[in-house]
Design an enzyme around this catalytic site. Structure first.
Site, mmCIF file in Angstrom:
data_model
loop_
_atom_site.group_PDB
_atom_site.id
_atom_site.type_symbol
_atom_site.label_atom_id
_atom_site.label_comp_id
_atom_site.label_asym_id
_atom_site.label_seq_id
_atom_site.Cartn_x
_atom_site.Cartn_y
_atom_site.Cartn_z
ATOM 1 N N SER A 25 -167.150 4.302 44.784
ATOM 2 C CA SER A 25 -168.072 4.369 45.632
ATOM 3 C C SER A 25 -168.516 2.759 46.261
ATOM 4 C CB SER A 25 -169.179 5.199 45.489
ATOM 5 O OG SER A 25 -169.691 5.575 46.649
ATOM 6 N N TYR A 58 -171.934 7.626 46.525
ATOM 7 C CA TYR A 58 -173.270 7.673 45.790
ATOM 8 C C TYR A 58 -173.256 6.591 45.033
ATOM 9 C CZ TYR A 58 -169.407 8.512 42.381
ATOM 10 O OH TYR A 58 -167.965 8.050 42.481
#
Length: 114
Positions: A25, A58
């Site tokens: 991410s 995230y």
């Protein structure tokens, strides 16, 4: 009643690397995470100042002191190396929360803490 409040912000971080075919991410230097009050695995809203893209993802803990902000996986399609981003984390509270903010320069060094 619980409301959603901004709790942490890394302002004007510069993307240092991107890799589309990678599990992950957004990777953030561990020191910057600590200064902003963001935890590994925490959900964040990322706003790309260069292209106005907004995405939820995230955080992956990066190497302390590296000053790296790296986009991985699908998130890498929403930014380019050198783009400036704002990384925000939120919390639920029944009372207003004072957000912790760090402002970065073009080298991802902290120039201001609020």
């Amino acid at each position: 009643m619980l409301n959603i409040y901004l709790k942490s912000k890394i302002h004007m971080a510069k993307i240092t690397r991107k890799e589309v075919y990678y599990e992950g991410s957004i990777e953030v230097d561990e020191e910057l995470m600590e200064k902003a009050g963001i935890s590994e695995g925490e959900v964040v809203l990322v706003v790309n100042v260069n292209n106005a893209a907004r995405f939820v993802t995230y955080v992956i803990k990066g190497k302390r002191g590296s000053r790296e902000i790296n986009l991985y996986g699908a998130a890498a399609r929403l930014g380019e190396e050198g783009d400036r981003v704002i990384i925000m984390a939120f919390t639920f509270s029944d009372k207003p929360v004072k957000a912790k903010t760090i402002v970065l320069n073009e080298k991802n060094e902290i120039i201001q803490e609020k």
